[in-house]
Design an enzyme around this catalytic site. Structure first.
Site, PDB file in Angstrom:
ATOM      1  N   ASP A   1      -2.064   6.677  -3.489  1.00  0.00           N
ATOM      2  CA  ASP A   1      -0.936   6.018  -2.833  1.00  0.00           C
ATOM      3  C   ASP A   1      -0.359   4.888  -3.674  1.00  0.00           C
ATOM      4  O   ASP A   1      -0.669   4.758  -4.854  1.00  0.00           O
ATOM      5  CB  ASP A   1      -1.365   5.506  -1.463  1.00  0.00           C
TER       6      ASP A   1
ATOM      7  N   LYS B   1      -1.631 -10.047  -0.279  1.00  0.00           N
ATOM      8  CA  LYS B   1      -2.977 -10.052   0.298  1.00  0.00           C
ATOM      9  C   LYS B   1      -3.879 -10.932  -0.550  1.00  0.00           C
ATOM     10  O   LYS B   1      -3.784 -10.925  -1.786  1.00  0.00           O
ATOM     11  CB  LYS B   1      -3.537  -8.624   0.355  1.00  0.00           C
TER      12      LYS B   1
ATOM     13  N   ARG C   1      -5.969   4.806  -1.708  1.00  0.00           N
ATOM     14  CA  ARG C   1      -6.134   5.966  -0.830  1.00  0.00           C
ATOM     15  C   ARG C   1      -6.154   7.246  -1.658  1.00  0.00           C
ATOM     16  O   ARG C   1      -5.751   7.251  -2.815  1.00  0.00           O
ATOM     17  CB  ARG C   1      -5.003   6.023   0.205  1.00  0.00           C
TER      18      ARG C   1
ATOM     19  N   SER D   1       0.811  -1.218   0.000  1.00  0.00           N
ATOM     20  CA  SER D   1       0.000   0.000   0.000  1.00  0.00           C
ATOM     21  C   SER D   1       0.843   1.266   0.000  1.00  0.00           C
ATOM     22  O   SER D   1       1.594   1.531  -0.930  1.00  0.00           O
ATOM     23  CB  SER D   1      -0.978  -0.028   1.179  1.00  0.00           C
ATOM     24  N   HIS D   2       0.731   2.040   1.073  1.00  0.00           N
ATOM     25  CA  HIS D   2       1.373   3.351   1.165  1.00  0.00           C
ATOM     26  C   HIS D   2       2.788   3.265   1.722  1.00  0.00           C
ATOM     27  O   HIS D   2       3.440   4.288   1.901  1.00  0.00           O
ATOM     28  CB  HIS D   2       0.530   4.250   2.066  1.00  0.00           C
TER      29      HIS D   2
END
Length: 542
Positions: free
Chosen positions: A276, A125, A281, A112-113
Site C-alpha cells: 500500500d 504519526k 500492508r 497509509s492506504h
C-alpha cells in the site's frame, strides 16, 4: 536563529488509529502542521541532543512537511535527524531506522492506504523509541496539547537538499539523508534465505508485485529484482508518485483489481502480491487463489520456521479482534500463546517488547513480526517467497493442505465508507443498547450465543481499552463484528466482519459470500445497517 511563533489552537487535531489524518487543504492551513508537530514535542520529554527519524510515503505535501519538521526539530533541541532520500521511507523501514539508531522517536508522514494528491489525504504519526506507534497515553497527551497550544519554535534555516545523501547542518543539529532502502534490505537478508529464493526464481518461478506507485516500489526493485534475481519488471508501478498515479493505494480486491484479474487468468504467474501507500500492508494471491489476510497470518505463523530468522520457533501469535480465528488453532497446535487485541498496531508493541509474541497480524492486510514495531508488507511477501522456495509447492497446494489440517475460516469484511458520522454513531449506540437482549435470540436461523463490546486488558502494563467493537457470536462458532474505522478522513467507515468456521474439507470449496450468506443477512437485521446508513450494499467487500 530560532523564532518563537505565536499561534492559536485547532480543535480537530485528535490522532486516530494511525496518527492525524486529514485532507491536504486542512494541513495547509496556517500553522496547522506546526501546531501538531510542536504538540508532539511538548508531550514527550528527554529528547534534547537525541536522534529523530523523519520520512514518509512520498504523497503530496510530504516534502514541505519534512522541511518544516526538520526546522522545528532543530529549534527544539534535537541533536540529529535521519531522513530518507527524497523524503521517502516506508513505515516499516522508518521503524527499523529508529530501532537501529537508538533514536528517540520518529515522525512518519503518511495516510497509509488512503488516496493522495492536492485535494486528497495526508497524515502525521509519531512513533516512539521502540519503533512503534505512540501508545494511547501519548496520543491523548498530544491531542490535549493541540487544544491549548499558543506558540511553537522553528529555526530560520534554508531547506535541506533531500535528493542528496550525506550529512548536513541545520543550526546545531545534524541532518543525515540516507538511502531509504539499504538498511531495510540488509535486515531482510538476515531474516530470510535469499539463496533459496534466488534458486526459486532461477527455476522459472514467476511473480508480479504491484507497488501501486507508492513507497515500496524502490524497495521491491532493489530486493526482488536486484538481490533476488526476479525478472526485470517484476515490480510494477514501482515509481512513487505524489498522487499514486491517480489510484487508491490500498492492496485489496477492489483497488488492486488488475493484479487479481491477472492472477485468475490462464496466463497467471505463480505468485502475485501488492503493498500500500506507506508499505505496511500486503495482498497475497496465488495462481487462481486469493489468500485472505487472516489466512495469511495463520499460514505464515504455521510455516515461519522455514525461514532462518524464525527457525527457533515462535514465542506467540497476536491478532486484532476482528481478524479471524484461523491463527488461534495454529497457536494451539504449536503450544504457544495467542493474544487478541484491539485494532491498531500500537497494541502489539507491548507484547513484542515483552517477548510474548513473535508474529502479529490484522485482517486489514497487515502482518509483521518482532523485527520492527510496525506491520510490514514486503516482509510478508518475502516470508511467503521463503516458504514457497522451501516447500516447492504452489500457493494453492499450501493453502488447501493448511485448511485440511486446521479447518477453514470463511471470512469477509464489508465496508460502508463515507457514512454520515452521526448515523454511524447512532448505529453503534443502538447495537450496544441491545447487547444484553441478544443472547438466546434467533436471527436468520442462527442462535446468538453471546454478544459484547470488546474490551482489552493489556497483559503487560494492565491498561484497559474499552469500546473496541461489538461482537455477536453464534452457536457453532460463527460471528459478526461491527466497528467504526479510525483511518478515514471523510465521514465514518463502518466495518462489518463476518466469519464461519468449517472443519470439513469437503466443504472448503464454497464461494465465500455464498458460504456467509445467512450471517450477512443476520448482520443487517441485528444492526439495522440499511436503516441507519441508507446503503443497500457495502462500498467495498474484501
Amino acid at each position: 536563529m530560532i523564532s518563537i511563533v505565536e499561534t492559536t489552537p485547532y480543535q480537530d487535531q485528535k490522532p486516530g488509529t494511525s496518527g492525524l489524518r486529514k485532507k491536504v487543504p486542512v494541513f495547509q492551513q496556517k500553522n496547522y502542521v506546526e501546531n501538531f508537530i510542536q504538540s508532539i514535542f511538548d508531550s514527550v520529554a528527554g529528547y534534547r541532543g537525541e536522534t529523530l527519524v523523519i520520512g514518509g510515503d512520498g504523497r503530496f505535501f510530504n516534502r514541505e512537511t519534512i522541511q518544516t519538521a526538520i526546522k522545528m526539530a532543530s529549534a527544539n533541541g534535537f541533536g540529529r535527524v535521519i531522513v530518507g532520500k527524497g523524503g521517502i521511507l516506508s513505515t516499516p523501514a522508518a521503524s527499523h531506522l529508529i530501532r537501529k539508531n537508538d533514536a528517540f522517536g520518529g515522525i512518519v508522514l503518511s495516510a497509509s492506504h488512503n488516496p493522495g494528491g492536492p485535494d486528497e489525504d495526508f497524515g502525521i504519526k509519531y512513533n516512539v523509541g521502540n519503533g512503534g506507534p505512540a501508545p494511547e497515553k501519548i496520543t491523548e497527551a498530544i491531542y490535549a496539547r493541540t487544544r491549548e497550544i499558543d506558540r511553537y519554535a522553528i529555526a530560520d534555516l534554508p531547506d535541506i537538499d533531500l535528493d542528496e545523501t550525506g550529512v548536513f547542518s541545520a543550526g546545531d543539529m545534524a541532518v543525515e539523508v540516507v538511502d531509504p532502502v539499504t538498511d531495510y534490505a540488509e535486515l531482510m537478508e538476515i531474516l530470510f534465505d535469499f539463496d533459496a529464493i534466488r534458486a526459486l526464481f532461477s527455476s522459472g518461478f514467476r511473480m508480479v508485485f504491484d507497488a501501486m506507485h507508492a513507497v515500496t516500489g524502490p524497495y521491491a526493485v532493489e530486493i526482488l529484482e536486484r538481490r533476488l534475481g526476479a525478472e526485470p519488471g517484476t515490480a510494477r508501478n514501482a515509481v512513487p508518485l505524489e498522487d499514486f498515479g491517480g489510484h487508491h493505494p490500498d492492496p485489496n480486491l477492489v483497488h488492486a483489481r488488475d493484479l487479481y484479474d491477472l492472477m485468475m487468468s490462464q496466463n497467471a504467474p505463480d505468485f502475485g502480491a501488492a503493498s500500500d501507500g506507506d508499505g505496511d500492508r500486503n495482498l497475497i494471491i496465488g495462481k487462481g487463489i486469493f489468500v485472505t489476510p487472516s489466512d495469511s497470518l495463520a499460514l505464515l505463523a504455521a510455516n515461519a520456521h522455514l525461514a532462518p530468522g524464525y527457525s527457533a520457533g515462535l514465542k506467540g501469535i497476536a491478532r486484532s479482534m476482528p481478524t479471524s480465528a484461523a491463527a488461534d488453532r495454529v497457536a494451539e497446535k504449536l503450544g504457544i500463546g495467542l493474544y487478541e487485541t484491539p485494532t491498531g498496531w500500537k497494541f502489539f508493541g507491548n507484547l513484542l517488547d515483552a517477548g510474548l509474541a513473535t508474529i502479529c497480524g490484522e485482517e486489514s492486510a497487515g502482518t509483521g513480526s518482532d523485527h520492527v514495531r510496525e506491520k510490514d508488507g514486503l516482509w510478508a511477501v518475502l516470508l511467503w517467497l521463503n516458504i514457497l522456495a522451501v516447500r516447492r509447492q504452489s500457493l494453492r497446494q499450501i493453502v488447501t493442505e493448511h485448511w485440511a489440517t486446521y479447518g477453514r475460516n470463511y471470512y469477509s469484511r464489508h465496508d460502508y465508507e463515507g457514512v454520515d458520522t452521526d448515523d454511524a454513531n447512532a448505529l453503534m449506540e443502538a447495537l450496544r443498547g441491545k447487547l444484553a437482549t441478544l443472547p438466546g435470540s434467533s436471527v436468520e436461523g442462527l442462535t446468538v450465543a453471546t454478544a459484547d463490546d470488546f474490551a482489552y486488558l493489556d497483559p503487560v502494563d494492565g491498561s484497559v481499552s474499552a469500546n473496541q467493537g461489538v461482537r455477536v457470536l453464534f452457536e457453532g462458532g460463527s460471528r459478526v463484528v461491527f466497528r467504526l474505522s479510525g483511518t478515514g478522513t471523510s465521514g465514518a467507515t463502518l466495518r462489518v466482519y463476518i466469519e464461519r468456521f468449517e472443519p470439513e474439507p469437503s466443504r472448503h470449496d464454497m464461494e465465500t459470500q455464498a458460504a456467509l450468506a445467512d450471517l450477512i443477512a443476520a448482520a443487517d437485521r441485528i444492526a439495522g445497517i440499511r436503516k441507519h446508513t441508507g446503503r443497500p450494499s457495502p462500498s467495498v467487500i474484501t
